[in-house]
Design a protein around this motif. Structure first.
Motif, PDB file in Angstrom:
ATOM      1  N   VAL A   1       0.859  -1.175   0.000  1.00 47.50           N
ATOM      2  CA  VAL A   1       0.000   0.000   0.000  1.00 47.50           C
ATOM      3  C   VAL A   1       0.896   1.225   0.000  1.00 47.50           C
ATOM      4  CG1 VAL A   1      -1.679   1.323   1.341  1.00 47.50           C
ATOM      5  CG2 VAL A   1      -1.854  -1.171   1.227  1.00 47.50           C
ATOM      6  N   VAL A   2       0.641   2.148  -0.896  1.00 45.97           N
ATOM      7  CA  VAL A   2       1.367   3.419  -0.930  1.00 45.97           C
ATOM      8  C   VAL A   2       0.422   4.469  -0.370  1.00 45.97           C
ATOM      9  CG1 VAL A   2       2.516   5.119  -2.387  1.00 45.97           C
ATOM     10  CG2 VAL A   2       2.681   2.683  -2.949  1.00 45.97           C
ATOM     11  N   THR A   3       0.829   5.084   0.725  1.00 44.57           N
ATOM     12  CA  THR A   3      -0.022   6.074   1.375  1.00 44.57           C
ATOM     13  C   THR A   3       0.404   7.487   0.991  1.00 44.57           C
ATOM     14  OG1 THR A   3       1.399   6.084   3.326  1.00 44.57           O
ATOM     15  CG2 THR A   3      -0.475   4.567   3.351  1.00 44.57           C
ATOM     16  N   ALA A   4      -0.513   8.401   1.094  1.00 44.68           N
ATOM     17  CA  ALA A   4      -0.216   9.819   0.885  1.00 44.68           C
ATOM     18  C   ALA A   4       0.313  10.360   2.210  1.00 44.68           C
ATOM     19  CB  ALA A   4      -1.471  10.570   0.454  1.00 44.68           C
ATOM     20  N   PRO A   5       1.573  10.810   2.246  1.00 46.88           N
ATOM     21  CA  PRO A   5       2.161  11.258   3.521  1.00 46.88           C
ATOM     22  C   PRO A   5       1.307  12.292   4.249  1.00 46.88           C
ATOM     23  CG  PRO A   5       3.843  11.172   1.822  1.00 46.88           C
ATOM     24  CD  PRO A   5       2.518  10.919   1.143  1.00 46.88           C
ATOM     25  N   GLU A   6       0.701  13.219   3.518  1.00 41.40           N
ATOM     26  CA  GLU A   6      -0.084  14.271   4.171  1.00 41.40           C
ATOM     27  C   GLU A   6      -1.309  13.712   4.899  1.00 41.40           C
ATOM     28  OE1 GLU A   6      -1.350  14.044  -0.162  1.00 41.40           O
ATOM     29  OE2 GLU A   6       0.557  14.095   0.878  1.00 41.40           O
TER      30      GLU A   6
ATOM     31  N   LEU B   1      21.691   9.194   1.253  1.00 45.26           N
ATOM     32  CA  LEU B   1      20.554  10.011   0.849  1.00 45.26           C
ATOM     33  C   LEU B   1      19.342   9.461   1.580  1.00 45.26           C
ATOM     34  CD1 LEU B   1      19.203  12.175  -0.966  1.00 45.26           C
ATOM     35  CD2 LEU B   1      18.880  10.354  -2.666  1.00 45.26           C
ATOM     36  N   LEU B   2      18.686  10.325   2.349  1.00 43.73           N
ATOM     37  CA  LEU B   2      17.509   9.932   3.121  1.00 43.73           C
ATOM     38  C   LEU B   2      16.272  10.626   2.575  1.00 43.73           C
ATOM     39  CD1 LEU B   2      18.896  10.556   6.737  1.00 43.73           C
ATOM     40  CD2 LEU B   2      19.091   8.467   5.359  1.00 43.73           C
ATOM     41  N   ARG B   3      15.151   9.941   2.617  1.00 42.72           N
ATOM     42  CA  ARG B   3      13.851  10.581   2.418  1.00 42.72           C
ATOM     43  C   ARG B   3      13.236  10.630   3.805  1.00 42.72           C
ATOM     44  NH1 ARG B   3       9.654  11.647  -1.330  1.00 42.72           N
ATOM     45  NH2 ARG B   3       7.615  11.517  -0.335  1.00 42.72           N
ATOM     46  N   VAL B   4      13.003  11.840   4.280  1.00 40.21           N
ATOM     47  CA  VAL B   4      12.505  12.047   5.635  1.00 40.21           C
ATOM     48  C   VAL B   4      11.106  12.640   5.551  1.00 40.21           C
ATOM     49  CG1 VAL B   4      12.903  13.256   7.818  1.00 40.21           C
ATOM     50  CG2 VAL B   4      14.850  12.381   6.493  1.00 40.21           C
ATOM     51  N   GLU B   5      10.179  12.044   6.284  1.00 39.74           N
ATOM     52  CA  GLU B   5       8.796  12.512   6.314  1.00 39.74           C
ATOM     53  C   GLU B   5       8.408  12.805   7.757  1.00 39.74           C
ATOM     54  OE1 GLU B   5       6.602   9.315   4.522  1.00 39.74           O
ATOM     55  OE2 GLU B   5       7.383   9.721   2.511  1.00 39.74           O
ATOM     56  N   THR B   6       7.999  14.049   8.011  1.00 44.36           N
ATOM     57  CA  THR B   6       7.548  14.448   9.347  1.00 44.36           C
ATOM     58  C   THR B   6       6.261  15.252   9.204  1.00 44.36           C
ATOM     59  OG1 THR B   6       8.780  16.528   9.404  1.00 44.36           O
ATOM     60  CG2 THR B   6       9.938  14.560  10.193  1.00 44.36           C
ATOM     61  N   SER B   7       5.696  15.635  10.326  1.00 36.83           N
ATOM     62  CA  SER B   7       4.442  16.391  10.274  1.00 36.83           C
ATOM     63  C   SER B   7       4.651  17.836   9.841  1.00 36.83           C
ATOM     64  CB  SER B   7       3.734  16.347  11.633  1.00 36.83           C
ATOM     65  OG  SER B   7       4.569  16.886  12.640  1.00 36.83           O
TER      66      SER B   7
END
Length: 149
Positions: free
Chosen positions: A54-59, A107-113
């Motif tokens: 499942v690919v989620t939308a980060p937002e 190389l990082l992909r970082v996802e935060t609020s």
């Protein structure tokens, strides 16, 4: 395994819609359902298809801030790399961690609020890693194409 034109069409269709039924997939690639199923199973068995996810939308997951971060290490030993990689495995903010060639080691992909939570990650996670010598952050403003899956 030799991948032919039909296999490529199957893979493309599955990339677009991993939930497509076998009957619909067979119609899309002009095969009988049984022949299509055999091909998909062969692609899975040979490791061409590694899995479905499942690919989620980060937002929608409370992660509306996305950045790519390059990280340089001061020590290029195996132990330093393994230590950094272990730390990134347990860091919930890190969606991807790639060891790369070039001016930086990672190389990082970082996802935060939000930006404030990214700053906490930058300071409390990256900033506490022993061999980190350089960090460069590239904030994602918009993604016109994203085929991760």
């Amino acid at each position: 395994m030799k991948i032919d034109t039909i296999d490529r069409r199957i893979l493309q269709a599955l990339k677009q819609d991993g939930k497509i039924s076998n009957v619909q997939l067979a119609q899309r690639v002009d095969l009988s359902p049984s022949a299509c199923l055999r091909r998909v199973q062969e692609l899975e068995k040979n490791g061409v298809i590694k899995g479905y996810r499942v690919v989620t939308a980060p937002e929608h997951m409370g992660k509306g801030f996305v950045a790519y971060v390059t990280v340089g290490l001061s020590s290029h030993t195996k132990a330093a790399q393994e230590g950094f990689e272990r730390a990134m495995l347990v860091a919930g903010e890190v969606a991807e961690c790639h060891n790369i060639a070039g001016s930086f080691e990672y190389l990082l992909r970082v996802e935060t609020s939000d930006l404030a939570s990214y700053k906490r990650f930058h300071t409390d996670v990256l900033g506490t890693q022993t061999h980190v010598s350089a960090i460069a952050t590239h904030i994602v403003m918009n993604s016109s194409k994203d085929e991760r899956g």
